[in-house]
Design an enzyme around this catalytic site. Sequence first.
Site, short mmCIF file in Angstrom:
data_model
loop_
_atom_site.label_atom_id
_atom_site.label_comp_id
_atom_site.label_asym_id
_atom_site.label_seq_id
_atom_site.Cartn_x
_atom_site.Cartn_y
_atom_site.Cartn_z
N HIS A 168 19.30 0.32 -0.47
CA HIS A 168 17.82 0.48 -0.33
C HIS A 168 16.90 -0.92 -0.21
CE1 HIS A 168 14.32 1.98 -1.58
NE2 HIS A 168 13.97 1.16 -2.45
N CYS B 214 0.84 -1.51 0.02
CA CYS B 214 0.50 0.41 0.22
C CYS B 214 1.05 1.14 0.09
CB CYS B 214 -1.27 0.58 0.95
SG CYS B 214 -0.43 -0.09 2.71
#
Length: 463
Positions: free
Chosen positions: A99, A50
């Site tokens: 990352h 989300c």
Amino acid sequence: MHIVVVGLNYRTAPVEVRERFAFSEQDMPQALLELTRTKSVMEGVILATCNRTEVYVVVDRLHMCGYYIRSFMEKWFGIPREEFTKHLYMYEEEQAVRHLFRVASGLDSMVLGETQILGQVRSAFLLAQGEKATGKWFNMLFKQAITLSKRAHSETAIGESAVSISYAAVELGKRVFGSFSGKRVLILGAGKMSELTAKHLSGGGTEEVLVANRTFTRAQELASKFDGTPCTMQEAMRRLSEVDILISSTGAEGYVLTSAQVTKSMGLRPDRPLFIIDIAVPRDIEPSIGELPNVFLYDIDDLEGIVESNMEMRRGEAILIERMIEEEIAAFTGWLQTLGVQPVIRALQEKSSAIHASTLDSLFNKLPDLGERERKVIARLTKSIVNQMMHDPIKRIKEMSGEENGLAALDMFTKIFALEEQLEEQSASMEALAVEAPVPEPIAVGVEVSPDKVPVPMMKASV
């Protein structure tokens, strides 16, 4: 080969943009197939939650890879690239690896240190692996990211303290009672905050969770999600003497619980304390209730102090995880470098074996009267000479490949020993095997910000 990630998240794109880039679970296998068919893409994993949509790829060249990934997204979602390019970030090589490690560890999450993202990373990887979208590089990298995240959460305290108001309310209740086993809980209100609180309470061993709301059907809806008991506000007041914990978040304009009501209730339970948490703004609970004997009242300001204190603690733990990440990046980089040196060493060994075999054939042709024993002795001794001559160069190139100029050292080594032909033959052989050989079964892996620690997205024109 190069590692690249292209994506958007809650920092770079509002929810109305993120929701347009949601991959449905049933469509993900086809999306992975399309991704791996994209030009230059050798391996791929898609992480969609989300709060983020990220495409991780191994590409055979960096030039134009951002353009190709953007084209994949444009085609798959049917959204013109000019509508989303400004929201994208792109990381390459070590930044891409860092990352991924930060994402899996919860350091890039909206709630610093949350653990749900680990399960999402693991699921994304296992799905890609099952669809044959990953290979040697990502099988190693994602397994390492998952293992790192588990270690980060087990060796630090980053996930141990509440950093949301609803969770802090539940944790505060645990501090008072030790556990919720055998306790009755009353939740006043059925809004989002109450739902989050009920979610944190579920599975905590409570004897009963009562959910009261002015609209009874809404109380029923919320109670059904957590095996709770719905009731009207009037019934909740009548049962007040039965509960141990009361959490209120109704959004009402006036007090929904007065001092007189609690005083009456406490008269029916003189030896049992009542723990009340008021997380509503404006407040639901009359403040003077906190002055009653055996009643413990906390409001949202008390909880926000706990949350901020815990968040500060998490930031400190995040620094420890950042150090772990740097160590893991070095380990992965070292592993990649060994991948580069292995073909070179094998090429040297193959070339030396070929020279040795050719030399023996020539020698034995010139000395046809040698017996079998003499031939074996000569073969063994000359092979030993070859191996001893190669030992130091092989040892040295292994060491040099891990240094800063490792690639240049490998290139020079290849040229000095004239190994280009052997390496070309290896490459052709591997390509043939990739076409003919079956893909190995998926490997099994174990499963699960501080704003000033978050790297600035590296916006590129090619994305």
